[in-house]
Design a protein around this motif. Structure first.
Motif, mmCIF file in Angstrom:
data_model
loop_
_atom_site.group_PDB
_atom_site.id
_atom_site.type_symbol
_atom_site.label_atom_id
_atom_site.label_comp_id
_atom_site.label_asym_id
_atom_site.label_seq_id
_atom_site.Cartn_x
_atom_site.Cartn_y
_atom_site.Cartn_z
ATOM 1 N N VAL A 1 -7.674 6.961 -5.906
ATOM 2 C CA VAL A 1 -8.017 5.930 -5.143
ATOM 3 C C VAL A 1 -7.744 4.529 -6.281
ATOM 4 O O VAL A 1 -7.171 3.424 -5.920
ATOM 5 N N LEU B 1 0.888 -1.291 -0.215
ATOM 6 C CA LEU B 1 -0.005 0.052 -0.022
ATOM 7 C C LEU B 1 0.943 1.469 -0.185
ATOM 8 O O LEU B 1 0.505 2.235 -0.881
ATOM 9 N N ILE C 1 0.675 4.255 6.974
ATOM 10 C CA ILE C 1 0.092 5.582 5.958
ATOM 11 C C ILE C 1 0.540 6.823 6.513
ATOM 12 O O ILE C 1 0.819 7.535 5.823
ATOM 13 N N VAL D 1 -7.849 6.057 2.089
ATOM 14 C CA VAL D 1 -6.877 5.132 2.368
ATOM 15 C C VAL D 1 -6.668 4.564 3.661
ATOM 16 O O VAL D 1 -6.974 3.435 3.991
ATOM 17 N N PHE E 1 0.637 4.074 -2.731
ATOM 18 C CA PHE E 1 0.024 5.475 -2.142
ATOM 19 C C PHE E 1 1.184 6.658 -2.117
ATOM 20 O O PHE E 1 0.478 7.698 -2.907
#
Length: 507
Positions: free
Chosen positions: A227, A64, A149, A91, A68
């Motif tokens: 996304v 991810l 994240i 996210v 991202f």
């Protein structure tokens, strides 16, 4: 500030923090292995790690973040703040819901996962222990997912301090578990220390979130083009990481069948090799990733080639001598650090057998860490994933072939051979993608580092038996001697790393 100087200064901060984290990680391992040795309880602890680690890695970890960060950084490079934070909100919401739900399902299925997948050959009481430990540690994937994240957001803003402190806090949590919880709760206390460390990992980044004026609104946004791009970039990376996790699961199952203690020894050897890889390779690759993503977004291919080539040369030049030193000094290193309490001379020998093979692959692991991020910066996750899946298939095949004649050392050697071939192939494909990598410039430096490493190894080899017999003083003197010989050899072949570093770190 030039891209190279930006990377060098960020990498210096990260290396310092990762060095502290590495020392804490070493202390953590010393405490864990001193308390439990290479015991069935510790085998259960390491086996229980696999499923929580699998969930985090596939759904919220490297896959991810790799997808991202380039999309988020592209918006920042264009001054588009609102779309960037809209993407971050989507996210974060998806990670919290997806990973949390998957963790609950895995917790319900824990006994079957252990019996059918992780450790079918161990006695039922050890299987039950593994399942109970897994359920405790399944709290961590969601926490780590949110924290990961946040790290990507802060790195995209070139804010590395709080992200560098997060792994330190994680280790402090586990150390607290060993010292405060394990004396009463045994290996379960150790598992709760992992949970504590995960929350520390998340909370330490709160000041960074406020510094970058973080914004969050609960939303899924699956129809949002950004996304969808993140998902499209993430899926191939997930497949690659799934292959890696399958490899870990296969290794766990294979080595568990060798008898009690071998899995713990293999994991310790892997962790020892991983420490310089984290301090050096992950620090430099993490520092380079936002810069590479920005250069790719601006289509500055020449600067991208120069930045990548010089960073790779420095990384390999540092890891060559460390790998050679770990191979030569593996027994005194393990004995000095771990041989006490429940950790016996047999445990030292088992760990040393695996470490010699893992250490051979340190430069390859470091190179792959950087080269894969270069592809991610170009919004290409398919190429490194395809290469990685092939490497992991080869890894499994070689593990099956070599575990018979070499035992758990064959598993370590298989990893090194597969990773080395992966790095060579990634380098060739990236050179084609960027129309060259100025290999004549940085390749000469790598060759000089290889010559200096050979000189260091030849000089250090005769000293190894003496270092083995003299404990801490012998090991320390051997390390200092090896570092001095390597530095002198670099000067003789015309490389001055110190002057290079100073020119790029200073303001």
């Amino acid at each position: 500030m030039s891209p190279l100087r930006t990377i060098a200064r960020a990498a210096t901060l990260l290396m310092a923090a990762y060095l502290v984290n590495g020392l804490l990680g070493l202390l953590r391992q010393i405490l864990i292995y001193g308390a439990f040795g290479t015991s069935p309880e510790l085998d259960a602890y390491w086996a229980a790690f696999r499923i929580p680690d699998l969930l985090f890695t596939l759904m919220a970890g490297g896959a991810l973040i790799s997808a991202f960060l380039p999309v988020f950084a592209t918006h920042l490079a264009r001054g588009e703040e609102t779309p960037a934070w809209r993407l971050a909100s989507a996210v974060l919401t998806t990670v919290a819901l997806g990973v949390g739900g998957s963790s609950i399902l895995a917790s319900l299925a824990a006994p079957w996962l252990v019996k059918l997948l992780l450790a079918p050959q161990v006695p039922p009481p050890q299987q039950q222990l593994t399942a109970s430990l897994m359920r405790i540690m399944l709290i961590t994937p969601t926490v780590f997912g949110i924290s990961g994240i946040l790290m990507g957001i802060l790195q995209a803003h070139q804010r590395f301090l709080w992200t560098a402190l997060a792994p330190i806090m994680y280790n402090l949590g586990i150390i607290a578990g060993v010292l405060c919880l394990a004396p009463r709760g045994g290996v379960h206390g150790l598992a709760w220390g992992v949970v504590l460390g995960a929350f520390f990992h998340l909370l330490i980044q709160a000041p960074g979130w406020w510094q970058v004026h973080g914004r969050y609104q609960p939303r899924l946004g699956w129809r949002d083009p950004d996304v969808r791009e993140v998902i499209a970039l993430m899926i191939p990376r997930m497949l690659g990481l799934a292959a890696i996790q399958v490899n870990f699961l296969v290794n766990t199952r294979l080595v568990s069948g060798l008898g009690p203690g071998y899995l713990a020894a293999l994991n310790l050897a892997w962790q020892l090799m991983l420490q310089p890889q984290i301090v050096l390779a992950q620090a430099m690759a993490t520092a380079a990733f936002p810069t590479l993503s920005t250069l790719a977004a601006r289509e500055e291919r020449g600067a991208l080639r120069r930045t990548l080539g010089e960073t790779l040369a420095v990384l390999l030049g540092i890891t060559f001598p460390i790998a050679a030193g770990m191979i030569l000094l593996r027994r005194p290193l393990i004995a000095v650090l771990f041989q006490r309490g429940a950790f016996s001379g047999t445990s030292t020998e088992w760990t040393a057998q695996a470490l010699q093979f893992y250490a051979m692959g340190l430069p390859a692991h470091a190179g792959v860490e950087l080269l894969a991020r270069a592809f991610y910066a170009l919004h290409d996750t398919r190429t490194p994933v395809g290469v990685g899946v092939g490497a992991m298939a080869l890894n499994i095949a070689l593990s099956l072939a070599w575990i018979g004649p070499l035992g758990h050392g064959g598993v370590a050697l298989a990893n090194t051979v597969a990773t080395t071939l992966e790095g060579i192939l990634l380098l060739g494909l990236l050179a084609r993608r960027l129309e060259g990598l100025d290999a004549g410039q940085w390749g000469r430096t790598v060759g000089q580092a290889g010559v200096a490493t050979l000189a260091m190894s030849l000089a250090l080899g005769p000293m190894v038996p003496w270092a083995t017999d003299h404990g801490w003083p012998g090991l320390l003197l051997a390390v200092l001697l090896g570092a001095g010989i390597y530095g002198l050899a670099l000067q003789c072949v015309g490389v001055s790393w110190i002057r290079w570093a100073i020119r790029r770190i200073r303001p």
